[in-house]
Scaffold this motif. Structure first.
Motif, mmCIF file in Angstrom:
data_model
loop_
_atom_site.group_PDB
_atom_site.id
_atom_site.type_symbol
_atom_site.label_atom_id
_atom_site.label_comp_id
_atom_site.label_asym_id
_atom_site.label_seq_id
_atom_site.Cartn_x
_atom_site.Cartn_y
_atom_site.Cartn_z
ATOM 1 N N ALA A 189 0.814 -1.218 0.000
ATOM 2 C CA ALA A 189 0.000 0.000 0.000
ATOM 3 C C ALA A 189 0.846 1.267 0.000
ATOM 4 O O ALA A 189 0.526 2.234 -0.703
ATOM 5 C CB ALA A 189 -0.930 -0.001 1.216
ATOM 6 N N PHE A 190 1.930 1.277 0.765
ATOM 7 C CA PHE A 190 2.636 2.525 1.024
ATOM 8 C C PHE A 190 4.082 2.570 0.534
ATOM 9 O O PHE A 190 4.701 3.635 0.565
ATOM 10 C CB PHE A 190 2.603 2.823 2.522
ATOM 11 N N ALA A 191 4.634 1.438 0.103
ATOM 12 C CA ALA A 191 6.006 1.420 -0.417
ATOM 13 C C ALA A 191 6.099 0.438 -1.579
ATOM 14 O O ALA A 191 6.810 -0.564 -1.502
ATOM 15 C CB ALA A 191 6.990 1.056 0.687
ATOM 16 N N PRO A 192 5.378 0.696 -2.668
ATOM 17 C CA PRO A 192 5.348 -0.268 -3.775
ATOM 18 C C PRO A 192 6.695 -0.410 -4.483
ATOM 19 O O PRO A 192 6.950 -1.448 -5.101
ATOM 20 C CB PRO A 192 4.279 0.306 -4.713
ATOM 21 N N ASP A 193 7.541 0.627 -4.422
ATOM 22 C CA ASP A 193 8.840 0.562 -5.077
ATOM 23 C C ASP A 193 9.923 0.151 -4.080
ATOM 24 O O ASP A 193 9.903 0.574 -2.915
ATOM 25 C CB ASP A 193 9.208 1.924 -5.678
ATOM 26 N N GLU A 194 10.880 -0.628 -4.550
ATOM 27 C CA GLU A 194 11.939 -1.127 -3.670
ATOM 28 C C GLU A 194 12.719 0.016 -3.032
ATOM 29 O O GLU A 194 13.177 -0.091 -1.884
ATOM 30 C CB GLU A 194 12.886 -2.034 -4.470
ATOM 31 N N ASP A 195 12.883 1.125 -3.741
ATOM 32 C CA ASP A 195 13.645 2.256 -3.224
ATOM 33 C C ASP A 195 12.966 2.911 -2.029
ATOM 34 O O ASP A 195 13.591 3.675 -1.289
ATOM 35 C CB ASP A 195 13.846 3.294 -4.335
ATOM 36 N N MET A 196 11.698 2.619 -1.833
ATOM 37 C CA MET A 196 10.958 3.181 -0.704
ATOM 38 C C MET A 196 11.135 2.344 0.566
ATOM 39 O O MET A 196 10.717 2.758 1.642
ATOM 40 C CB MET A 196 9.471 3.276 -1.038
ATOM 41 N N ARG A 197 11.748 1.170 0.427
ATOM 42 C CA ARG A 197 11.881 0.226 1.533
ATOM 43 C C ARG A 197 13.303 0.237 2.075
ATOM 44 O O ARG A 197 14.239 0.640 1.376
ATOM 45 C CB ARG A 197 11.497 -1.182 1.063
ATOM 46 N N ILE A 198 13.458 -0.243 3.314
ATOM 47 C CA ILE A 198 14.777 -0.173 3.936
ATOM 48 C C ILE A 198 14.915 -1.240 5.012
ATOM 49 O O ILE A 198 13.935 -1.584 5.692
ATOM 50 C CB ILE A 198 14.990 1.248 4.529
ATOM 51 N N TYR A 199 16.112 -1.767 5.129
ATOM 52 C CA TYR A 199 16.507 -2.713 6.176
ATOM 53 C C TYR A 199 15.682 -4.008 6.178
ATOM 54 O O TYR A 199 15.641 -4.718 7.177
ATOM 55 C CB TYR A 199 16.443 -2.073 7.560
ATOM 56 N N GLY A 200 14.982 -4.271 5.087
ATOM 57 C CA GLY A 200 14.199 -5.493 5.015
ATOM 58 C C GLY A 200 12.986 -5.515 5.913
ATOM 59 O O GLY A 200 12.329 -6.560 6.049
ATOM 60 N N ARG A 201 12.643 -4.363 6.495
ATOM 61 C CA ARG A 201 11.535 -4.363 7.456
ATOM 62 C C ARG A 201 10.731 -3.070 7.464
ATOM 63 O O ARG A 201 9.699 -2.980 8.119
ATOM 64 C CB ARG A 201 12.083 -4.556 8.871
ATOM 65 N N GLY A 202 11.217 -2.034 6.791
ATOM 66 C CA GLY A 202 10.606 -0.732 7.004
ATOM 67 C C GLY A 202 10.430 0.087 5.740
ATOM 68 O O GLY A 202 10.791 -0.316 4.633
ATOM 69 N N ILE A 203 9.874 1.281 5.941
ATOM 70 C CA ILE A 203 9.568 2.220 4.863
ATOM 71 C C ILE A 203 10.248 3.544 5.176
ATOM 72 O O ILE A 203 10.119 4.071 6.283
ATOM 73 C CB ILE A 203 8.041 2.422 4.745
ATOM 74 N N GLU B 31 2.668 18.379 10.161
ATOM 75 C CA GLU B 31 1.485 19.237 10.232
ATOM 76 C C GLU B 31 1.224 19.983 8.929
ATOM 77 O O GLU B 31 0.148 20.570 8.752
ATOM 78 C CB GLU B 31 1.612 20.225 11.407
ATOM 79 N N ILE B 32 2.208 19.996 8.021
ATOM 80 C CA ILE B 32 2.010 20.665 6.731
ATOM 81 C C ILE B 32 2.093 19.672 5.573
ATOM 82 O O ILE B 32 2.080 20.074 4.409
ATOM 83 C CB ILE B 32 3.034 21.795 6.524
ATOM 84 N N GLY B 33 2.194 18.368 5.879
ATOM 85 C CA GLY B 33 2.230 17.359 4.828
ATOM 86 C C GLY B 33 3.505 17.384 4.005
ATOM 87 O O GLY B 33 3.481 17.261 2.778
ATOM 88 N N MET B 34 4.652 17.514 4.680
ATOM 89 C CA MET B 34 5.926 17.585 3.971
ATOM 90 C C MET B 34 6.220 16.316 3.185
ATOM 91 O O MET B 34 5.869 15.216 3.590
ATOM 92 C CB MET B 34 7.070 17.850 4.959
ATOM 93 N N ASP B 35 6.905 16.505 2.070
ATOM 94 C CA ASP B 35 7.347 15.402 1.229
ATOM 95 C C ASP B 35 8.660 14.840 1.772
ATOM 96 O O ASP B 35 9.307 15.440 2.642
ATOM 97 C CB ASP B 35 7.552 15.908 -0.197
ATOM 98 N N ASP B 36 9.041 13.667 1.270
ATOM 99 C CA ASP B 36 10.355 13.108 1.575
ATOM 100 C C ASP B 36 11.274 13.321 0.371
ATOM 101 O O ASP B 36 10.870 13.888 -0.642
ATOM 102 C CB ASP B 36 10.239 11.621 1.931
ATOM 103 N N ASP B 37 12.516 12.874 0.486
ATOM 104 C CA ASP B 37 13.472 12.985 -0.608
ATOM 105 C C ASP B 37 14.185 11.647 -0.747
ATOM 106 O O ASP B 37 15.182 11.385 -0.065
ATOM 107 C CB ASP B 37 14.474 14.107 -0.329
ATOM 108 N N LEU B 38 13.665 10.790 -1.613
ATOM 109 C CA LEU B 38 14.194 9.440 -1.754
ATOM 110 C C LEU B 38 15.552 9.404 -2.437
ATOM 111 O O LEU B 38 16.180 8.343 -2.496
ATOM 112 C CB LEU B 38 13.197 8.571 -2.514
ATOM 113 N N SER B 39 16.035 10.551 -2.931
ATOM 114 C CA SER B 39 17.379 10.581 -3.507
ATOM 115 C C SER B 39 18.452 10.564 -2.422
ATOM 116 O O SER B 39 19.620 10.276 -2.714
ATOM 117 C CB SER B 39 17.562 11.830 -4.383
ATOM 118 N N LEU B 40 18.062 10.849 -1.188
ATOM 119 C CA LEU B 40 19.004 10.836 -0.063
ATOM 120 C C LEU B 40 19.136 9.418 0.475
ATOM 121 O O LEU B 40 18.188 8.631 0.427
ATOM 122 C CB LEU B 40 18.519 11.780 1.030
#
Length: 489
Positions: A314-328, A364-373
């Motif tokens: 639902a929330f991390a369909p791409d592998e780059d959105m996932r981390i440590y084999g357990r998280g998002i 509180e303002i709906g900030m985006d993330d930066d997956l390039s980091l």
């Protein structure tokens, strides 16, 4: 001394929240107060190489020059207290930076008094305290070889963060000095890092009470200031961390956090209800702390495999959105497709739970993330003050909704676990929790689905709602991703 009951905590990182370090935070305190929070949790500002967001500490009692001076910290605390804001800081004593003077001495001199401050081995082996690296895929072992020492040192986290032996009497004495130092500078409480690891390490030195004596001793050193503990464990273990109210005063509840996201992913309230029912009742004066996103990955390790798969899909369909084999490694808003209604409803869920809600800067303002980091830096980006200023002028903005939720939640005060009951409705998407209070019972409702539902609930008044609804009566309407807090008979 500060208590946690009835508080709303705002979490910020000094390197990301405002330009100007500690002085920048001081200039932005009005934002936190206007939001409705009454407590500020300041993430690490200590002397550090800053290879892990300041959690790699070189001096636990010093202020990093990148953020200011001790005088600046004192001014910040004084201003917080003028605004009736309490101050919580991080207590990071499970490890140090490898650049810490203790570790430098320990690795270079076998006779150094600091050699025994750390955990060493002649060869890597299975360890009773740390079973595997916390950062799977980044670190392949909990052991790193040091050529100067000719031995391996243990690191639960990164190899540049060697583990302390917190059972060692001199290490514990220094921890107590660090606690006293910050209390003397006006701090009101502590967020304690990596608590389960420290308890297990203490048990190696002294198996009494399975090592939980360490928390009793730490709480005594805090002299009444509450300890908020990072406890990534199952609820069956929570009672040991609370003790009789003489250990942790607050548990950061990763269990409930995981099942909240499962509920959001499935658009079904049952997982969150199940998590609530698993929580043991805290001792008097103790509580749980609830949040949506924090400075780390969304850790889903406590879920079953199929449950974790549902949240990932639902929330991390791409592998780059996932981390440590357990998280998002994403912030909340992009996970919820920047849908203001759904983001606000998720905050309403957290605010409805018994215990203490935490709002992290930017949520509180709906900030985006930066997956390039790399790694968790994706969610540690600078506060977008331009977005704050825009949303302050927009009726119905996410900021205005979160502020309304936070202020109402603050006004309601303590919502203790022992008088909270999940309420089941015919609509599986509806989460309800009834808080039985002397001042009048409150039913908090949230609709996890994107379609309107109708409920039969006798209520006297709306305390808060996501939109205008019909006045009190027997029929309750919840819009798509709607929420309502009702005063009930």
């Amino acid at each position: 001394m500060m208590t946690l009951d009835g508080r709303v905590i705002y979490q910020l990182a000094p390197g990301a929240f405002a330009d100007g370090g500690l002085n920048g935070i001081r200039r932005r305190l009005d934002h936190i107060r206007a939001l409705g929070a009454d407590t500020v949790w300041i993430q690490p500002f200590y002397v550090s190489p800053y290879r892990d967001g300041g959690y790699d500490v070189v001096d636990h009692r010093g202020v990093s020059q990148r953020f200011g001076t001790m005088a600046d910290f004192d001014d910040l605390v004084a201003r917080c207290h003028e605004l009736d804001l309490r101050v919580v800081v991080g207590l990071i004593m499970q490890h140090t930076s490898s650049a810490h003077p203790w570790f430098r001495s320990a690795r270079e001199d076998p006779s150094s008094p600091y050699r025994d401050f750390y955990v060493w081995a002649q060869e890597p082996h299975e360890d009773e305290v740390v079973k595997k690296p916390v950062f799977t895929g980044v670190e392949d072992s909990i052991w790193a070889y040091d050529g100067h020492a000719g031995m391996y040192y243990r690191h639960a986290f990164y190899r540049h963060q060697p583990d302390l032996d917190v059972g060692h009497p001199e290490v514990r004495a220094d921890i107590a000095k660090t606690v006293r130092h910050w209390l003397d500078h006006g701090v009101d409480g502590f967020r304690v890092d990596a608590v389960p690891h420290m308890v297990k390490q203490a048990a190696v030195t002294d198996p009494r009470d399975d090592g939980y004596w360490f928390l009793t001793e730490l709480a005594a050193a805090a002299d009444g200031a509450p300890l908020m503990g990072e406890v990534d464990s199952e609820p069956s273990e929570y009672g040991n961390y609370f003790g009789d109210g003489n250990r942790l005063r607050g548990i950061l509840d990763f269990w409930t956090n995981s099942y909240l996201f499962l509920a959001l992913a499935r658009r079904d309230a049952e997982p969150l209800e199940r998590a609530m029912r698993r929580q043991p009742e805290p001792p008097a004066g103790c509580t749980y702390l609830n949040w949506l996103r924090n400075q780390d990955e969304l850790n889903l390790a406590l879920l079953e495999d199929d449950e974790r798969a549902d949240v990932m899909a639902a929330f991390a369909p791409d592998e780059d959105m996932r981390i440590y084999g357990r998280g998002i490694r994403r912030r909340l808003a992009p996970m919820l497709d920047f849908d203001v209604r759904r983001i606000a409803m998720a905050h309403a869920l957290v605010m409805a739970l018994p215990g203490v809600p935490i709002v992290r800067y930017g949520e509180e303002i709906g900030m985006d993330d930066d997956l390039s980091l790399p790694e968790r830096n994706a969610v540690r980006t600078p506060m977008d003050w331009a977005a704050v200023e825009r949303q302050e002028l927009e009726p119905g903005s996410l900021l205005s909704r979160i502020a309304q939720l936070t202020r109402c939640r603050h006004e309601l005060g303590e919502l203790p676990q022992r008088r909270a009951e999940p309420v089941r409705f015919d609509h599986p998407s509806v989460f309800g929790v009834l808080h039985q209070r002397r001042e009048g019972s409150v039913l908090m409702l949230a609709n996890l689905a994107d379609e309107e539902v109708h409920l039969k609930v006798e209520h006297e008044a709306d305390l808060l709602a996501d939109q205008s609804y019909e006045p009190a009566g027997a029929d309750v309407v919840l819009g798509a991703y709607g929420y309502r807090w009702l005063r009930v008979k």
